[in-house]
Design an enzyme around this catalytic site. Structure first.
Site, PDB file in Angstrom:
ATOM      1  N   ASN A 297       0.628  -1.579  -0.052  1.00  0.00           N
ATOM      2  CA  ASN A 297      -0.439   0.262  -0.041  1.00  0.00           C
ATOM      3  C   ASN A 297       0.778   1.472   0.261  1.00  0.00           C
ATOM      4  O   ASN A 297       0.332   2.226  -0.341  1.00  0.00           O
ATOM      5  CB  ASN A 297      -0.966  -0.380   1.486  1.00  0.00           C
ATOM      6  CG  ASN A 297      -1.559   0.611   1.254  1.00  0.00           C
ATOM      7  OD1 ASN A 297      -2.428   1.943   0.921  1.00  0.00           O
ATOM      8  ND2 ASN A 297      -0.746   1.815   2.479  1.00  0.00           N
ATOM      9  N   ALA A 298       1.689   1.308   0.806  1.00  0.00           N
ATOM     10  CA  ALA A 298       3.432   2.252   0.458  1.00  0.00           C
ATOM     11  C   ALA A 298       2.956   3.460  -0.472  1.00  0.00           C
ATOM     12  O   ALA A 298       3.007   2.052  -1.698  1.00  0.00           O
ATOM     13  CB  ALA A 298       4.225   1.736   1.447  1.00  0.00           C
ATOM     14  N   TYR A 359       3.551   9.330 -11.315  1.00  0.00           N
ATOM     15  CA  TYR A 359       3.045   8.310 -10.871  1.00  0.00           C
ATOM     16  C   TYR A 359       2.121   7.568 -11.493  1.00  0.00           C
ATOM     17  O   TYR A 359       2.270   6.291 -11.050  1.00  0.00           O
ATOM     18  CB  TYR A 359       1.821   9.181  -9.910  1.00  0.00           C
ATOM     19  CG  TYR A 359       1.268   8.964  -9.130  1.00  0.00           C
ATOM     20  CD1 TYR A 359       1.079   8.491  -7.845  1.00  0.00           C
ATOM     21  CD2 TYR A 359      -0.616   8.373  -9.309  1.00  0.00           C
ATOM     22  CE1 TYR A 359       0.680   7.875  -7.063  1.00  0.00           C
ATOM     23  CE2 TYR A 359      -1.397   7.821  -8.715  1.00  0.00           C
ATOM     24  CZ  TYR A 359      -0.624   7.600  -7.578  1.00  0.00           C
ATOM     25  OH  TYR A 359      -1.573   6.981  -5.903  1.00  0.00           O
TER      26      TYR A 359
HETATM   27  P1  NAD Z   1      -1.196   8.227   2.838  1.00  0.00           P
HETATM   28  O1  NAD Z   1       0.088   9.434   1.835  1.00  0.00           O
HETATM   29  O2  NAD Z   1      -1.821   9.418   2.931  1.00  0.00           O
HETATM   30  O3  NAD Z   1      -0.203   7.541   2.549  1.00  0.00           O
HETATM   31  C1  NAD Z   1       0.937   6.938   2.792  1.00  0.00           C
HETATM   32  C2  NAD Z   1       1.117   5.945   3.585  1.00  0.00           C
HETATM   33  O4  NAD Z   1       2.906   5.472   3.427  1.00  0.00           O
HETATM   34  C3  NAD Z   1       2.346   6.879   4.894  1.00  0.00           C
HETATM   35  O5  NAD Z   1       2.078   6.507   5.827  1.00  0.00           O
HETATM   36  C4  NAD Z   1       3.360   6.536   4.372  1.00  0.00           C
HETATM   37  O6  NAD Z   1       5.065   7.398   5.370  1.00  0.00           O
HETATM   38  C5  NAD Z   1       4.135   5.142   3.537  1.00  0.00           C
HETATM   39  N1  NAD Z   1       4.566   5.593   2.665  1.00  0.00           N
HETATM   40  C6  NAD Z   1       5.923   6.893   2.761  1.00  0.00           C
HETATM   41  N2  NAD Z   1       6.689   5.702   1.459  1.00  0.00           N
HETATM   42  C7  NAD Z   1       7.475   4.718   2.168  1.00  0.00           C
HETATM   43  C8  NAD Z   1       8.252   3.826   2.149  1.00  0.00           C
HETATM   44  N3  NAD Z   1       9.812   4.243   1.786  1.00  0.00           N
HETATM   45  N4  NAD Z   1       8.333   2.967   3.405  1.00  0.00           N
HETATM   46  C9  NAD Z   1       7.476   2.308   4.000  1.00  0.00           C
HETATM   47  N5  NAD Z   1       6.031   3.457   3.866  1.00  0.00           N
HETATM   48  C10 NAD Z   1       6.173   4.486   3.407  1.00  0.00           C
HETATM   49  O7  NAD Z   1      -1.540   7.777   1.056  1.00  0.00           O
HETATM   50  P2  NAD Z   1      -3.170   7.314   0.302  1.00  0.00           P
HETATM   51  O8  NAD Z   1      -4.037   8.260   0.006  1.00  0.00           O
HETATM   52  O9  NAD Z   1      -3.510   6.038   1.595  1.00  0.00           O
HETATM   53  O10 NAD Z   1      -2.470   5.758  -0.705  1.00  0.00           O
HETATM   54  C11 NAD Z   1      -1.673   4.679  -0.115  1.00  0.00           C
HETATM   55  C12 NAD Z   1      -1.720   4.246  -1.680  1.00  0.00           C
HETATM   56  O11 NAD Z   1      -3.001   3.799  -1.980  1.00  0.00           O
HETATM   57  C13 NAD Z   1      -0.497   4.295  -2.354  1.00  0.00           C
HETATM   58  O12 NAD Z   1      -0.664   3.805  -2.752  1.00  0.00           O
HETATM   59  C14 NAD Z   1      -1.134   4.843  -3.002  1.00  0.00           C
HETATM   60  O13 NAD Z   1      -0.924   5.959  -4.576  1.00  0.00           O
HETATM   61  C15 NAD Z   1      -2.436   4.970  -3.563  1.00  0.00           C
HETATM   62  N6  NAD Z   1      -3.502   5.513  -4.406  1.00  0.00           N
HETATM   63  C16 NAD Z   1      -3.805   6.239  -2.964  1.00  0.00           C
HETATM   64  C17 NAD Z   1      -5.508   7.789  -3.968  1.00  0.00           C
HETATM   65  C18 NAD Z   1      -6.015   8.636  -3.023  1.00  0.00           C
HETATM   66  O14 NAD Z   1      -7.340   8.903  -4.377  1.00  0.00           O
HETATM   67  N7  NAD Z   1      -5.612   8.308  -2.553  1.00  0.00           N
HETATM   68  C19 NAD Z   1      -5.645   6.963  -4.501  1.00  0.00           C
HETATM   69  C20 NAD Z   1      -5.348   5.969  -6.039  1.00  0.00           C
HETATM   70  C21 NAD Z   1      -3.935   5.141  -5.255  1.00  0.00           C
END
Ligand code: NAD
Length: 453
Positions: A297-298, A359
């Site tokens: 998920n990160a 991205y």
């Molecule tokens: P967020 O930024 O709120 O959370 C991401 C988490 O990943 C954070 O806690 C961060 O510290 C952790 N992280 C980042 N780099 C890291 C690393 N090198 N090692 C370990 N942890 C790490 O993001 P989110 O919105 O909750 O998104 C979660 C996932 O869903 C991501 O992969 C994102 O690309 C994907 N996503 C999100 C959306 C959206 O609209 N929010 C849309 C499409 C995809």
């Protein structure tokens, strides 16, 4: 970055902007969606009685199963009713030529004004198979166009989705019934206009309400947003969770993991020994060497138009979102060949998005890697699938400029952004044994974004 609270006058402007965009583009007015509670499994499966449309063995079997799941199931619509249908299931598994669908599709049409708020329409049909006669392929393929178009017509939080069964998969197989339960339930609140391919039988969980009891699941990026909610939903479903996040997010991570009685591991997934560190942690108590599911998920954003893109925006996005996933699974799958992997992709990796070449590359890459891992992990009894969220309200998307954010919310069939729990439920479903017949698939959780497929 925390979401900034807008001063009152600006909130008024934002509301007005919302209304203007909705009216100008003929978009859907948002309603409060029927959602799950990430900590409780008590919600009934549907918002009202279920109508099963179709004749024959498959329709009978589906109706029996739903009846056994304590739903109020009806088969015939002899006369107009006063019902507010919680769901309508249309069984189309026998289609052999265009035209055979008409009676059932038109019967479905006659129910649409009687749908309850946040109702579900689900079709069950056969996927186009190799060697299908052209007429059979035409009829089977047609179902996807029906579902995707209907999703754009439904209002009041109702959704349309379909299940496509591969040759040899019966409607009574746990994967078919498990997918049906997911699509009928509040767990799929933000899944709309999707066709889920079921290619194997799957396995029925001992307890449908806690399908992950006994499983060990690793979730990366678990300190906040979608990752934190995924931890809660997986724990609710019975899993024992190891949450991973960077040391800078250590305090938030500890908080989330304490909430669910899980274990926190401070680890940057881009470090060269990340896979080994994970394996070393699950080797010890309380996991004792067990690892069933890995949720990648990160992820990070560093948006820039490509003309202005610098290495510090391109390289970390590919490293965190894509290269680390491949490296960690490569290390982990050697020790756990039956691994079930669920990776976070994005609709930006499917349809593309302005300012997100980095991205988009990373997320399209996640889909490619998922498809490549699928047969490799299947050989050991595992699976690999991806979830592609659209616009989800998290701290990550709070950093997107206001206007773009409003548009992103609006341009979906549900007229709003999703919540982290919507993605978490999709991840938990794909992690569970009843999704055992789904491999190499991408499940969009995007409220049917009007962009892309
Ligand atoms: P967020 O930024 O709120 O959370 C991401 C988490 O990943 C954070 O806690 C961060 O510290 C952790 N992280 C980042 N780099 C890291 C690393 N090198 N090692 C370990 N942890 C790490 O993001 P989110 O919105 O909750 O998104 C979660 C996932 O869903 C991501 O992969 C994102 O690309 C994907 N996503 C999100 C959306 C959206 O609209 N929010 C849309 C499409 C995809």
């Amino acid at each position: 970055m925390p979401s900034p609270t807008l001063p009152a006058p600006l909130r008024g402007v934002t509301k007005q902007l919302n209304r203007s965009i909705t009216q100008a583009l003929g978009l859907t007015e948002a309603v409060t969606l029927r959602r799950t509670d990430p900590t409780s499994v008590d919600a009934p499966l549907t918002a009202g009685p279920v109508l099963v449309i179709g004749q024959g063995e498959d329709a009978d079997a589906v109706a029996h199963h739903l009846h056994d799941a304590h739903l109020d199931v009806r088969r015939n619509l002899a006369a107009p009713t006063q019902q507010r249908w919680g769901a309508v299931v249309v069984v189309l598994t026998d289609l052999d030529a265009p035209g055979e669908e008409a009676e059932r599709v038109l019967a479905l049409g006659a129910t649409l004004r009687e749908l309850a708020r946040c109702a579900r329409v689900v079709t069950i049909s056969r996927a186009v198979g190799e060697g299908d006669a052209p007429a059979t392929a035409a009829a089977r393929a047609g179902v996807s166009g029906l579902v995707r178009s209907l999703g754009k017509e439904l209002r009041q939080g109702a959704t349309a989705n379909g299940i496509e069964l591969a040759a040899g998969v019966a409607v009574t197989d746990p994967a078919a019934l498990g997918t049906l339960r997911f699509l009928l339930s509040a767990r799929s609140a933000f899944v709309d206009g999707q066709l889920l391919p079921v290619t194997g039988p799957g396995r029925a969980p001992a307890d449908w309400t806690r399908p992950l009891v006994g499983s060990v699941v690793v979730v990366t990026g678990a300190a906040r947003g979608i990752g934190a909610e995924t931890v809660r939903v997986l724990a609710r479903d019975g899993a024992h969770v190891l949450g991973v996040d960077v040391p800078a997010a250590g305090e938030a991570l500890a908080h989330v993991m304490n909430e669910v009685g899980g274990v926190a591991l401070q680890l940057d997934i881009t470090s060269p020994d990340a896979g080994e560190r994970l394996l070393e942690r699950v080797a010890r108590g309380p996991f004792n060497g067990r690892l069933d599911v890995l949720v990648h998920n990160a992820g990070i954003l560093r948006d820039k138009l490509l003309a202005n893109m610098r290495p510090e925006q391109w390289e970390p996005v590919i490293a965190v979102n894509l290269a680390a996933q491949v490296a960690v699974t490569t290390a982990v799958a050697q020790a756990h060949p039956g691994l079930v992997q669920v990776s976070l992709a994005s609709t930006s990796g499917i349809a593309g998005n302005r300012g997100q070449t980095n991205y988009g590359f990373s997320k399209a890459g996640v889909i490619g890697a998922t498809q490549a891992w699928a047969p490799v992990l299947a050989a050991g009894g595992g699976r690999a699938n991806a979830v592609a969220p659209g616009f989800i309200e998290t701290e990550m998307t709070a950093s997107i400029p206001t206007m773009q954010r409003e548009i992103s919310r609006r341009v979906s069939s549900l007229g709003q952004g999703g919540k982290p729990v919507d993605v978490a439920e999709a991840v938990a479903f794909l992690a569970s044994p009843q999704a055992g017949g789904i491999n190499g698939a991408v499940l969009r959780v995007c409220g049917q974004n009007l962009v892309g497929r």
